[in-house]
Design a protein around this motif. Structure first.
Motif, PDB file in Angstrom:
ATOM      1  N   HIS A   1      -8.085 -19.196  23.993  1.00 35.20           N
ATOM      2  CA  HIS A   1      -7.292 -17.978  24.135  1.00 35.20           C
ATOM      3  C   HIS A   1      -7.339 -17.408  25.558  1.00 35.20           C
ATOM      4  O   HIS A   1      -6.320 -17.420  26.245  1.00 35.20           O
TER       5      HIS A   1
ATOM      6  N   HIS B   1      -0.542 -13.221  16.854  1.00 31.03           N
ATOM      7  CA  HIS B   1      -0.985 -13.208  18.241  1.00 31.03           C
ATOM      8  C   HIS B   1      -0.118 -12.296  19.094  1.00 31.03           C
ATOM      9  O   HIS B   1       1.040 -12.072  18.778  1.00 31.03           O
TER      10      HIS B   1
ATOM     11  N   GLU C   1      -3.362  -6.759  20.010  1.00 30.03           N
ATOM     12  CA  GLU C   1      -4.760  -6.992  20.395  1.00 30.03           C
ATOM     13  C   GLU C   1      -5.538  -5.676  20.545  1.00 30.03           C
ATOM     14  O   GLU C   1      -6.687  -5.664  20.988  1.00 30.03           O
TER      15      GLU C   1
ATOM     16  N   HIS D   1      -7.931  -7.622  29.358  1.00 30.10           N
ATOM     17  CA  HIS D   1      -7.816  -8.922  28.682  1.00 30.10           C
ATOM     18  C   HIS D   1      -6.702  -9.703  29.369  1.00 30.10           C
ATOM     19  O   HIS D   1      -5.574  -9.224  29.470  1.00 30.10           O
TER      20      HIS D   1
ATOM     21  N   HIS E   1      -4.849 -13.777  30.091  1.00 27.94           N
ATOM     22  CA  HIS E   1      -4.731 -15.196  29.749  1.00 27.94           C
ATOM     23  C   HIS E   1      -4.911 -15.975  31.062  1.00 27.94           C
ATOM     24  O   HIS E   1      -3.983 -16.642  31.529  1.00 27.94           O
TER      25      HIS E   1
HETATM   26 ZN    ZN Z   1      -4.458 -12.562  24.343  1.00 21.73          ZN
END
Ligand code: ZN
Length: 338
Positions: free
Chosen positions: A159, A324, A83, A97, A99
């Motif tokens: 996401h 991912h 990412e 970032h 989740h």
């Molecule tokens: Zn992610």
């Protein structure tokens, strides 16, 4: 580096980060320090989890789609997170970032953008429809922030969440503010019925979970309905499989004994309708954390919500191309298990 403390705090909250997903970065003197693929944010104080990359070169490789150079990594064992491009295209110095369970519970809803208009009113936020992690997602983000450079909150469809700031303090403060606004009270769920589960425990490699909440995937009718609908986000497919094992109690015992004691690999978990959930005795920490995250998401999703599931092609893309951040983790974890 202030990012270590921030990362350890954020990474230790299971409502924000599950196992090694999530990533943080800081830009210092032309260098992007980004979390390494497969490292845990929670371990940021005890071990080296950040990889330094030259920002200008990185931005160039995003433009011409070439592989991200990692030649200045301090440690050959550490590779930058998949990412990374998303962190590079954001102009803020600090990027977080996560989740986040609460964010995902909104990010899977078709009416997510409308619902969040009210919840996030006054913040500089944007909704980014689902795109595969890596360069595709970075390009969507770059496009979105080009027209509104003040954006410092991004809701990533199917996401998670990204928040940014000019320093660690402002980015973390914004993260908690967004979390406060996104918070959803989880639904209560019926207790497990252990009769069938005990029979499964006797005849398979599945065992009772150590946390009662996991049973909700079998006992809560709304969670079951959500589970039957498909895959909601990439880590779900990567760690728990492309189809969710949900069985009626009448067939659960025979099917599990026949199928998963034979040549088929026992899945990380099995949900039995109205009874509860059983977990593979060899479940990995990442699978378990993902399963826990899924329960927390379904318990925060109301029955009337219309959901956007990942398309079949998106699930295939995630599983086949390592598209991912969580897939690298599986490879790493399997390598360690050998
Ligand atoms: Zn992610």
């Amino acid at each position: 580096m202030c990012l270590r403390n921030l990362s350890a705090r954020v990474g230790s909250d299971p409502l924000l980060v599950q196992a090694s997903n999530g990533n943080t970065s800081i830009k210092l003197d032309g260098i992007l320090w980004i979390k390494a693929s497969g490292s845990w944010l929670a371990h940021a104080r005890q071990e080296e989890i950040f990889v330094p990359l030259e920002l200008a070169g990185l931005k160039e490789s995003i433009l011409d789609d070439s592989e991200i150079a990692s030649h200045i990594a301090v440690n050959d064992e550490l590779r930058p997170s998949i990412e990374t491009p998303m962190h590079a295209v954001l102009r803020h110095r600090v990027v977080i970032h996560v989740h986040s369970i609460n964010a995902i519970a909104w990010a899977i809803r078709l009416d997510g953008p409308d619902q969040l208009n009210e919840r996030l009113a006054g913040l500089h936020w944007q909704w980014i429809p689902y795109a595969a992690s890596g360069i595709p997602l970075a390009r969507e983000i770059a496009k979105a922030v080009a027209t509104r450079p003040e954006t410092d909150v991004l809701m990533l469809g199917n996401h998670g969440l990204v928040v940014c700031g000019q320093d660690c303090h402002s980015a973390e403060k914004l993260l908690w503010e967004v979390e406060r606004r996104l918070a959803i009270t989880p639904r209560r769920f019926p207790k497990p019925d252990t009769t069938v589960l005990a029979m499964i425990a006797r005849s398979s490699r599945l065992q009772f979970p150590d946390v009662n909440t996991l049973h909700a995937l079998g006992t809560d009718s709304v969670s079951r309905k959500i589970l039957k609908g498909g895959i909601l986000y990439p880590c779900q497919a990567i760690f728990l499989g492309p189809t969710m094992p949900l069985l009626p109690p009448a067939v659960a015992v025979s099917k599990i004994t026949e199928r998963w004691n034979g040549k088929h690999r026992t899945p990380p978990f099995v949900a039995v309708e109205r009874s509860g959930v059983m977990v593979n005795e060899k479940v990995t920490s990442a699978e378990r954390a993902t399963l826990m995250g899924l329960v927390h998401v379904t318990l925060r999703t109301e029955e009337s919500a219309r959901l956007r599931y990942l398309k079949e092609s998106e699930v295939i893309g995630v599983l086949s191309q390592g598209a991912h951040g969580c897939q690298e983790v599986v490879v790493r974890e399997r390598r360690l298990l050998r």
